[in-house]
Design a protein around this motif. Structure first.
Motif, short mmCIF file in Angstrom:
data_model
loop_
_atom_site.label_atom_id
_atom_site.label_comp_id
_atom_site.label_asym_id
_atom_site.label_seq_id
_atom_site.Cartn_x
_atom_site.Cartn_y
_atom_site.Cartn_z
N GLU A 1 0.84 -1.20 0.00
CA GLU A 1 0.00 0.00 0.00
C GLU A 1 0.88 1.25 0.00
O GLU A 1 1.85 1.34 0.76
N PRO A 2 0.54 2.25 -0.82
CA PRO A 2 1.32 3.49 -0.82
C PRO A 2 0.94 4.37 0.36
O PRO A 2 -0.14 4.23 0.94
N GLU A 3 1.84 5.26 0.72
CA GLU A 3 1.48 6.29 1.70
C GLU A 3 0.43 7.21 1.09
O GLU A 3 0.40 7.44 -0.13
N SER A 4 -0.43 7.75 1.93
CA SER A 4 -1.45 8.68 1.43
C SER A 4 -0.80 9.97 0.93
O SER A 4 0.30 10.34 1.38
N THR A 5 -1.48 10.65 0.02
CA THR A 5 -0.92 11.90 -0.48
C THR A 5 -0.85 12.96 0.62
O THR A 5 0.06 13.80 0.61
N ASP A 6 -1.77 12.92 1.57
CA ASP A 6 -1.70 13.87 2.68
C ASP A 6 -0.45 13.63 3.51
O ASP A 6 0.25 14.57 3.93
N TYR A 7 -0.15 12.35 3.77
CA TYR A 7 1.06 12.03 4.52
C TYR A 7 2.30 12.47 3.76
O TYR A 7 3.23 13.07 4.33
N LEU A 8 2.34 12.19 2.46
CA LEU A 8 3.52 12.54 1.66
C LEU A 8 3.70 14.05 1.58
O LEU A 8 4.82 14.55 1.62
N THR B 1 3.84 7.02 -6.70
CA THR B 1 3.48 7.28 -8.10
C THR B 1 3.20 5.99 -8.86
O THR B 1 2.47 6.00 -9.86
N ARG B 2 3.78 4.88 -8.40
CA ARG B 2 3.54 3.59 -9.05
C ARG B 2 2.25 2.94 -8.56
O ARG B 2 1.62 2.17 -9.30
N LEU B 3 1.87 3.19 -7.33
CA LEU B 3 0.75 2.47 -6.72
C LEU B 3 -0.56 3.24 -6.70
O LEU B 3 -1.63 2.64 -6.63
N HIS B 4 -0.50 4.57 -6.75
CA HIS B 4 -1.74 5.36 -6.80
C HIS B 4 -2.26 5.46 -8.23
O HIS B 4 -1.52 5.25 -9.20
N ASN B 5 -3.53 5.85 -8.34
CA ASN B 5 -4.16 6.07 -9.64
C ASN B 5 -4.89 7.41 -9.64
O ASN B 5 -5.16 7.99 -8.58
N GLY B 6 -5.22 7.90 -10.84
CA GLY B 6 -6.05 9.09 -10.97
C GLY B 6 -5.43 10.32 -10.33
O GLY B 6 -4.23 10.58 -10.45
N ASP B 7 -6.28 11.08 -9.63
CA ASP B 7 -5.83 12.34 -9.02
C ASP B 7 -4.75 12.11 -7.96
O ASP B 7 -3.85 12.95 -7.81
N ASP B 8 -4.84 11.00 -7.25
CA ASP B 8 -3.82 10.72 -6.24
C ASP B 8 -2.46 10.49 -6.90
O ASP B 8 -1.42 10.86 -6.34
N ARG B 9 -2.46 9.87 -8.07
CA ARG B 9 -1.18 9.68 -8.75
C ARG B 9 -0.60 11.01 -9.21
O ARG B 9 0.60 11.25 -9.10
N GLY C 1 12.84 15.48 -12.02
CA GLY C 1 11.89 16.44 -11.49
C GLY C 1 11.00 17.01 -12.57
O GLY C 1 9.78 17.17 -12.38
N MET C 2 11.59 17.35 -13.72
CA MET C 2 10.80 17.89 -14.82
C MET C 2 9.84 16.83 -15.37
O MET C 2 8.67 17.12 -15.66
N THR C 3 10.32 15.60 -15.51
CA THR C 3 9.46 14.53 -16.02
C THR C 3 8.27 14.29 -15.11
O THR C 3 7.12 14.15 -15.57
N ALA C 4 8.50 14.26 -13.80
CA ALA C 4 7.41 14.06 -12.86
C ALA C 4 6.41 15.20 -12.93
O ALA C 4 5.19 14.99 -12.91
N ALA C 5 6.91 16.45 -13.04
CA ALA C 5 6.01 17.61 -13.11
C ALA C 5 5.18 17.58 -14.40
O ALA C 5 3.98 17.87 -14.37
N LEU C 6 5.80 17.22 -15.52
CA LEU C 6 5.06 17.15 -16.78
C LEU C 6 4.03 16.04 -16.75
O LEU C 6 2.89 16.20 -17.24
N ASP C 7 4.39 14.89 -16.16
CA ASP C 7 3.43 13.79 -16.05
C ASP C 7 2.25 14.17 -15.15
O ASP C 7 1.12 13.72 -15.37
N ALA C 8 2.51 15.00 -14.15
CA ALA C 8 1.43 15.47 -13.27
C ALA C 8 0.53 16.46 -13.98
O ALA C 8 -0.61 16.69 -13.56
#
Length: 404
Positions: free
Chosen positions: A103-110, A146-154, A188-195
Motif C-alpha cells: 500500500e502506498p502512503e497517502s498523499t496527505d502524509y507525503l 506514483t507507481r501504486l496510486h491512480n487518478g488524481d492521487d497519482r 523532477g521535470m518529467t514528474a512535473a510534466l506527467d502530473a
C-alpha cells in the motif's frame, strides 16, 4: 623559462582570450561567468577553479586544461569536499523499482513529509546533513506512491515526487556529482510534466534554469524561465498566493541569471519580482519551500549587485537588510557569503574574513561546501595580512579547506 617565471593561470586565460579576439564581457557571456569574475581571474584576485576552467576552455580553444593551469599544477579530483550521505542519496536515485507491491502512503502524509523536509532544509544549521538523512526515505516513498496510486492521487504524488527531486538537487549541487544533479533535474521535470500541473512545471523549470546557468547555458535558462512565466502569469490575478509566489521566484531566478553574465537587465527582472511580492502577497508572507518574501527579494538584490561587479551597490542594498529577517538559515548563511564576496571585490580582507566567520557561525555547512566560500578562505590563508592570517587558517581548518 623556469618554474618561477611560468605565467599564472590568470595570465594564461588573459593571453588566450586576447588571442581569440574576445573582450572580457564577450567571454563572460559565452561561458556563463560574470565579467568581474573573468577580470579577477586574470589579475589573480580570484583563483582559477576547475569548474571555471571547464567553462572557459571551449571558448578559448583549449582542449587540455594544462594549457590553463600550466605543467607544474597538479589537479586532484578529490579536492572538493563531498558530503558523507552522497552515496545513500545516489543509491536512492538509482534504485529502480522493477516490481512493487503493498500500500502506498497517502498523499496527505507525503505532502506533510515533503513540507517537513523543506522546513528542515531552511531551519537547520546543518541542512545538508539533515537532508542527507531524510532524502533516501523520502525519494523511496514518493517513487512508490506514483507507481501504486491512480487518478488524481497519482498526479498529486507526481507533484510531490518532483519536490523530492528538487530537494535532492539542492543537496547535491555543491557536492561535485554533476551527473546526479542532471538526473534530479530531468526526473523532477518529467514528474512535473506527467502530473500536468502548471505550478509543478514552473517549479521544475526554475530548478532546471539554475543548473543550465551553472554550466554556461544562460540563454537556455532564460528561455525556460520565460516559458514558465507564460504558464503562471495568466493565473496570478485569480489564483491563490502560490501563483504570485511562483511568478516572483521565476523573476528572481531570471535576475540572477542575467547578473551572472554581466547583463544590467537583471534589475528589470528583479524589479518585476519586487512588484509581484509587494502587490500580490500579504505582509509577512514566506513561501514554505521557496522562502519567497520581502527579505528574500532584498537578498537577491545584493546577489545581483555582487555578480554585476558593483560592491558599492551591494553594500547599499545590504545596508537596510537585517540578516535576522531572512526566513531561512541556509539563505542567511549564503547572504553572509555574498557580503564576503562584495568585500573581496574591494580587497577588504579583514571584512571578508569577518563575514565568512559570520556565515560559518550561521550555517557551517554553507561555508564548508560552497566553492566560492572555500576559494575565499583559501586565498585569505595565503594573502591576508599577518595580523589576521592565523584566524583565516583556523577558519579553513574548521570548514575543511583542502587547498592550503
Amino acid at each position: 623559462m623556469t618554474s618561477e617565471q611560468q605565467p599564472t593561470p590568470g595570465q594564461r586565460v588573459e593571453r588566450l582570450r586576447r588571442a581569440a579576439g574576445l573582450s572580457r564581457e564577450r567571454l563572460a557571456g559565452l561561458c556563463g561567468l560574470s565579467p568581474t569574475t573573468v577580470k579577477f581571474i586574470e589579475n589573480g584576485r580570484r583563483s582559477l577553479t576547475l569548474r571555471a576552467a571547464q567553462q572557459l576552455a571551449p571558448h578559448l580553444g583549449v582542449r587540455d586544461l594544462g594549457d590553463l593551469f600550466g605543467p607544474e599544477v597538479a589537479l586532484s579530483l578529490d579536492g572538493r569536499a563531498s558530503h558523507p550521505a552522497v552515496n545513500d542519496v545516489r543509491r536512492a536515485l538509482t534504485a529502480w523499482h522493477i516490481t512493487i507491491d503493498g500500500e502506498p502512503e497517502s498523499t496527505d502524509y507525503l505532502r506533510g513529509a515533503v513540507d517537513s523536509a523543506w522546513q528542515t532544509w531552511h531551519t537547520s544549521r546543518h541542512q545538508r546533513t539533515a537532508a542527507g538523512e531524510i532524502l533516501p526515505g523520502l525519494l523511496d516513498a514518493t517513487q512508490r506512491a506514483t507507481r501504486l496510486h491512480n487518478g488524481d492521487d497519482r498526479r498529486a504524488s507526481l507533484t510531490l515526487l518532483a519536490q523530492a527531486y528538487h530537494l535532492a538537487q539542492a543537496y547535491l549541487a555543491w557536492h561535485g556529482d554533476r551527473e546526479m544533479v542532471w538526473l534530479t533535474v530531468d526526473r523532477g521535470m518529467t514528474a512535473a510534466l506527467d502530473a500536468d500541473d502548471p505550478l509543478a512545471i514552473a517549479q521544475a523549470s526554475w530548478y532546471a534554469a539554475h543548473l543550465l546557468r551553472a554550466v554556461g547555458r544562460g540563454d537556455e535558462a532564460l528561455d525556460r524561465l520565460r516559458q514558465a512565466r507564460g504558464l503562471i502569469e495568466p493565473r496570478v490575478a485569480d489564483g491563490g498566493t502560490e501563483w504570485a509566489e511562483m511568478l516572483a521566484d521565476l523573476h528572481l531566478c531570471a535576475a540572477l541569471t542575467r547578473a551572472r553574465t554581466g547583463d544590467q537587465g537583471a534589475w528589470s527582472d528583479w524589479d518585476a519580482a519586487r512588484t509581484v511580492v509587494d502587490r500580490a502577497l500579504p505582509d509577512g508572507f514566506v513561501g514554505l519551500r521557496t522562502r519567497v518574501s520581502r527579505p528574500l527579494v532584498d537578498v537577491y538584490a545584493v546577489m545581483c549587485a555582487v555578480d554585476l561587479g558593483d560592491p558599492d551597490e551591494a553594500q547599499r542594498r545590504a545596508h537596510a537588510l537585517d540578516p535576522a529577517s531572512i526566513p531561512s538559515t541556509e539563505r542567511r548563511g549564503r547572504h553572509f557569503v555574498e557580503l564576503a564576496r562584495s568585500a573581496d571585490l574591494e580587497g577588504a580582507r579583514e571584512a571578508t574574513l569577518h563575514l565568512l566567520g559570520r556565515a560559518e557561525a550561521t550555517s557551517p555547512e554553507t561555508v564548508r561546501y560552497s566553492p566560492v566560500a572555500q576559494d575565499m578562505v583559501t586565498r585569505l590563508c595565503r594573502e591576508a595580512p599577518a595580523a589576521i592570517r592565523a584566524e583565516a587558517v583556523d577558519l579553513a581548518r574548521r570548514i575543511g579547506a583542502t587547498d592550503l
